[in-house]
Design a protein around this motif. Structure first.
Motif, PDB file in Angstrom:
ATOM      1  N   ASN A  13       0.906  -1.227  -0.060  1.00 56.09           N
ATOM      2  CA  ASN A  13       0.033  -0.201  -0.202  1.00 56.09           C
ATOM      3  C   ASN A  13       0.766   1.330  -0.042  1.00 56.09           C
ATOM      4  N   PHE A  14       2.008   1.408   0.768  1.00 56.47           N
ATOM      5  CA  PHE A  14       2.788   2.352   0.814  1.00 56.47           C
ATOM      6  C   PHE A  14       3.532   2.734  -0.731  1.00 56.47           C
ATOM      7  N   ASP A  15       3.861   1.487  -1.329  1.00 56.09           N
ATOM      8  CA  ASP A  15       4.577   1.712  -2.579  1.00 56.09           C
ATOM      9  C   ASP A  15       3.485   2.582  -3.626  1.00 56.09           C
ATOM     10  N   GLN A  16       1.952   2.014  -3.529  1.00 54.40           N
ATOM     11  CA  GLN A  16       1.190   2.922  -4.211  1.00 54.40           C
ATOM     12  C   GLN A  16       0.997   4.240  -3.853  1.00 54.40           C
ATOM     13  N   ARG A  17       1.267   4.658  -2.452  1.00 49.98           N
ATOM     14  CA  ARG A  17       0.918   5.979  -2.091  1.00 49.98           C
ATOM     15  C   ARG A  17       2.183   6.912  -2.504  1.00 49.98           C
ATOM     16  N   LEU A  18       3.374   6.242  -2.505  1.00 54.58           N
ATOM     17  CA  LEU A  18       4.641   6.829  -2.832  1.00 54.58           C
ATOM     18  C   LEU A  18       4.625   7.176  -4.516  1.00 54.58           C
ATOM     19  N   GLU A  19       4.002   6.248  -5.098  1.00 51.31           N
ATOM     20  CA  GLU A  19       3.779   6.558  -6.606  1.00 51.31           C
ATOM     21  C   GLU A  19       3.070   7.469  -6.865  1.00 51.31           C
ATOM     22  N   ALA A  20       1.705   7.536  -6.185  1.00 55.67           N
ATOM     23  CA  ALA A  20       0.986   8.692  -6.272  1.00 55.67           C
ATOM     24  C   ALA A  20       1.610   9.970  -5.836  1.00 55.67           C
ATOM     25  N   ALA A  21       2.316  10.017  -4.892  1.00 63.11           N
ATOM     26  CA  ALA A  21       2.882  11.435  -4.446  1.00 63.11           C
ATOM     27  C   ALA A  21       3.885  11.795  -5.616  1.00 63.11           C
ATOM     28  N   ILE A  22       4.671  10.661  -6.113  1.00 64.91           N
ATOM     29  CA  ILE A  22       5.700  11.276  -7.416  1.00 64.91           C
ATOM     30  C   ILE A  22       4.838  11.879  -8.417  1.00 64.91           C
ATOM     31  N   ALA A  23       3.685  11.238  -8.856  1.00 63.95           N
ATOM     32  CA  ALA A  23       2.845  11.743 -10.012  1.00 63.95           C
ATOM     33  C   ALA A  23       2.261  13.012  -9.449  1.00 63.95           C
ATOM     34  N   ARG A  24       1.947  13.332  -8.439  1.00 66.54           N
ATOM     35  CA  ARG A  24       1.585  14.666  -8.164  1.00 66.54           C
ATOM     36  C   ARG A  24       2.388  15.677  -7.954  1.00 66.54           C
ATOM     37  N   ALA A  25       3.742  15.313  -7.656  1.00 63.34           N
ATOM     38  CA  ALA A  25       4.810  16.238  -7.493  1.00 63.34           C
ATOM     39  C   ALA A  25       5.216  16.505  -9.022  1.00 63.34           C
ATOM     40  N   ALA A  26       5.119  15.650  -9.888  1.00 68.47           N
ATOM     41  CA  ALA A  26       5.474  15.672 -11.158  1.00 68.47           C
ATOM     42  C   ALA A  26       4.499  16.819 -11.920  1.00 68.47           C
ATOM     43  N   ARG A  27       3.223  16.610 -11.606  1.00 63.42           N
ATOM     44  CA  ARG A  27       2.088  17.353 -12.486  1.00 63.42           C
ATOM     45  C   ARG A  27       2.063  18.871 -11.816  1.00 63.42           C
ATOM     46  N   HIS A  28       2.140  18.938 -10.436  1.00 64.26           N
ATOM     47  CA  HIS A  28       1.741  20.425  -9.720  1.00 64.26           C
ATOM     48  C   HIS A  28       3.126  20.994  -9.085  1.00 64.26           C
ATOM     49  N   GLY A  29       4.220  20.280  -9.039  1.00 70.44           N
ATOM     50  CA  GLY A  29       5.527  20.784  -8.429  1.00 70.44           C
ATOM     51  C   GLY A  29       5.530  20.538  -7.162  1.00 70.44           C
ATOM     52  N   ASP A  30       4.719  19.965  -6.465  1.00 67.76           N
ATOM     53  CA  ASP A  30       4.499  19.669  -5.111  1.00 67.76           C
ATOM     54  C   ASP A  30       5.845  19.117  -4.520  1.00 67.76           C
ATOM     55  N   THR A  31       6.111  19.451  -2.971  1.00 74.64           N
ATOM     56  CA  THR A  31       7.347  18.459  -2.582  1.00 74.64           C
ATOM     57  C   THR A  31       6.857  17.680  -1.363  1.00 74.64           C
ATOM     58  N   PHE A  32       7.616  16.873  -1.108  1.00 72.21           N
ATOM     59  CA  PHE A  32       7.616  15.897  -0.181  1.00 72.21           C
ATOM     60  C   PHE A  32       8.760  15.175   0.263  1.00 72.21           C
ATOM     61  N   SER A  33       8.914  14.673   1.470  1.00 75.11           N
ATOM     62  CA  SER A  33      10.017  13.961   1.962  1.00 75.11           C
ATOM     63  C   SER A  33       9.757  12.643   2.625  1.00 75.11           C
ATOM     64  N   LEU A  34      10.860  11.844   2.553  1.00 74.88           N
ATOM     65  CA  LEU A  34      10.782  10.312   2.900  1.00 74.88           C
ATOM     66  C   LEU A  34      11.693  10.195   4.459  1.00 74.88           C
ATOM     67  N   LEU A  35      10.781   9.542   5.254  1.00 75.87           N
ATOM     68  CA  LEU A  35      11.463   9.207   6.723  1.00 75.87           C
ATOM     69  C   LEU A  35      11.795   7.833   6.744  1.00 75.87           C
ATOM     70  N   MET A  36      13.024   7.297   6.745  1.00 77.50           N
ATOM     71  CA  MET A  36      13.271   5.642   7.001  1.00 77.50           C
ATOM     72  C   MET A  36      13.603   5.481   8.547  1.00 77.50           C
ATOM     73  N   LEU A  37      12.788   4.756   9.250  1.00 73.03           N
ATOM     74  CA  LEU A  37      13.103   4.753  10.603  1.00 73.03           C
ATOM     75  C   LEU A  37      13.636   3.254  10.894  1.00 73.03           C
ATOM     76  N   ASP A  38      14.407   2.965  12.061  1.00 80.08           N
ATOM     77  CA  ASP A  38      14.675   1.648  12.534  1.00 80.08           C
ATOM     78  C   ASP A  38      14.954   1.741  13.892  1.00 80.08           C
ATOM     79  N   LEU A  39      14.220   0.807  14.692  1.00 77.06           N
ATOM     80  CA  LEU A  39      14.440   0.685  16.004  1.00 77.06           C
ATOM     81  C   LEU A  39      15.790   0.084  16.349  1.00 77.06           C
ATOM     82  N   ASP A  40      16.448   1.062  17.322  1.00 77.26           N
ATOM     83  CA  ASP A  40      17.881   0.687  17.729  1.00 77.26           C
ATOM     84  C   ASP A  40      17.962  -0.806  18.365  1.00 77.26           C
TER      85      ASP A  40
END
Length: 536
Positions: A381-408
């Motif tokens: 499901n996240f892969d689908q959300r990420l692809e949709a966010a990239i498509a919006r960014a390409a269309r409208h110039g939106d920006t977003f960031s990605l956080l990768m988290l790992d429990l120590d």
């Protein structure tokens, strides 16, 4: 002479009709013509209404049969998927030292792995047996044991190739019969990967094919005469149920037995008589998504066909009565009203069934999009959300960031406190994410103790501030009995023209830097520079 006689009769009929319209016929003749015209009009109306009713009911029956067959196929595929996820969880719980051929597995780890297999069998009634082997094929743990306490033996040649299935899950073998119970089984195999990517072990599950279908049958109210069966692509009958009861083996004469099932060749239901021609079923088949099996659903239409024949007989009597006496017209209209009422009732029942089906499918789709342990989005499901966010960014110039988290040091938590405590830590960590993230942010469990967050509309600095808030919240949240839990976070801002994989790699690289530099910190990737924050 015959053709000339027909022409004379047609001319006479036309003259009679013209004289009737002009009012030049005697009263008696005009009444006869009026009766005939009224009779013909009544018969035409009654016949068209009967055909319409039959066509409508038949179409709705076909739609109903197709919908139930598709629902049964989807639910059965979900049962197979559930077993596959359980096997993957077993593989994730196996430690590298368990697969060390030279040392061998310790008795304590063998008992722990044995208990895991027993719990999985308890949660999945379709799993007949489970087995974990090392790379050399030696048994590490098995469930169940034989009556004499010996382990279940599986020959190496009986293990199917370790190719992934259509859905990326375990490999599935061809169906085979259990020599003891006579049930059809399928062997599912999951490869355990070592640190080098080579095969470190194998998880094997023998699954009763009929039990995967039974989970759906026990929830759906079947009618008398309905038959549901599970076939393979070679049209072998693997399991059969009648009226929603448990499988009864060869006692049930499956109306779809002997039907040639080709891939995607069963787009529309068809009528199939029983071998002794004493009943008829409307049969539809649907393929399980990702598995080489077909669900065949046969609905008994004997009552419907009997009613249809009765209506044919009534129509003939009504037409005959209309020819003899005009009073039959009223009886025909009443009969048509009855048929219309029956049609509305059937339509209402089918609409209720369709509404229930849509609700069930919506619930299944929601379940498939969530991680069962944390309640966050799953990786697909996240892969689908990420692809949709990239498509919006390409269309409208939106920006977003990605956080990768790992429990120590999460492995130490599992080793010292047990996997149950580890699962509880993961659940509470998911709660922390939900509390700290914004409404438009998307959090997902990426795998094991790794999580990923899509910060919608956040540039690199905003994402860093959000990551620091999450890191501080985790560090200050009690995770009893674990004294303290910390998290390392890597962040990356989306660049124009960048793919989702590239963005994930940059965030993962930043996460690796955070763990390499002491953990419990945030490192953000920006060009060739790294910005880092360490906890107080």
């Amino acid at each position: 002479p015959g053709k000339l006689q027909n022409v004379i009769s047609l001319d006479a009929s036309l003259d009679l009709l013209r004289n009737f319209v002009a009012g030049r016929l005697p009263r008696f003749s005009r009444s006869i013509v009026a009766v005939w015209l009224a009779t013909f009009a009544f018969i035409a109306i009654l016949l068209s209404g009967w055909i319409h009713t039959k066509t409508t009911i038949e179409r709705q029956l076909r739609e109903h049969v197709l919908a139930i067959a598709q629902l049964a196929a989807d639910r059965t595929a979900l049962a197979f998927d559930s077993v596959g996820k359980a096997m993957q969880a077993i593989g994730d719980s196996v430690q590298a030292e368990d697969m060390d051929i030279a040392r061998g597995i310790t008795p304590g780890r063998r008992l722990a792995l044995q208990a895991t297999l027993i719990r999985v069998r308890g949660r999945h009634s379709s799993v007949v047996s489970l087995l974990v082997t090392d790379p050399a094929g030696r048994t590490l743990a098995v469930a169940p044991f034989h009556a004499d306490g010996s382990a279940l033996a599986i020959r190496q040649k009986d293990i199917p190739p370790l190719a992934q299935g259509d859905r990326g899950g375990p490999a599935v073998s061809a169906p085979f019969r259990d020599p003891v119970s006579g049930r059809w089984l399928v062997r599912m195999t999951h490869r355990i990967s070592g640190p080098s990517g080579m095969t470190a072990g194998i998880v094997i599950a023998n699954v009763a094919i009929g039990e995967t279908l039974a989970t759906f049958l026990h929830q759906y109210p079947f009618e008398e005469g309905d038959v549901v069966a599970l076939h393979d692509s070679a049209d072998r009958q693997l399991a059969v149920f009648q009226n929603g009861r448990d499988p009864v083996g060869d006692q049930v004469r499956n109306p779809a037995a002997g039907m040639a099932i080709a891939a995607e060749s069963t787009d529309s239901p068809h009528y199939t008589p029983s071998p002794d021609n004493d009943s008829v079923h409307l049969v539809a088949a649907r393929r399980l998504a990702g598995y080489p099996f077909y669900v065949v659903y046969g609905k008994s239409v004997d009552a419907w066909l009997l009613k249809w024949r009765q209506e044919q007989f009534v129509l003939a009597l009504a037409a005959l009565a209309a020819v003899i006496v005009t009073a039959a017209i009223a009886a025909g209209i009443q009969r048509r009203l009855q048929l219309t009422g029956q049609l509305q009732k059937v339509r209402g029942d089918l609409e209720e069934s369709n509404a229930a089906l849509r609700a069930t499918l919506a619930a299944a789709e929601l379940l498939a999009a969530r991680d069962q342990l944390t309640g966050l989005c799953n990786r697909r499901n996240f892969d689908q959300r990420l692809e949709a966010a990239i498509a919006r960014a390409a269309r409208h110039g939106d920006t977003f960031s990605l956080l990768m988290l790992d429990l120590d040091h999460f492995k130490n938590i599992n080793d010292y406190y047990g996997h149950a405590t580890g699962d509880d830590v993961l659940r509470r960590f998911g709660d922390v994410l939900r509390e700290r993230l914004r409404q438009n942010d998307v959090a997902a469990r990426w795998g094991g103790e790794e999580f990923v967050v899509l910060a919608d509309g956040a540039n690199l600095e905003n994402a860093r501030m959000l990551a620091e808030q999450v890191r501080e919240s985790v560090a200050t949240t009690p995770f009893s009995p674990v004294p303290r839990v910390t998290v390392s976070i890597g962040i990356a801002e989306y660049r124009e023209g960048e793919s989702g994989d590239d963005l994930l790699k940059r965030a993962d690289k930043a996460l690796y830097g955070a763990k390499r530099n002491g953990r419990n910190r945030v490192i953000a990737a920006e060009g060739s520079q790294m910005l880092k924050r360490q906890s107080a």
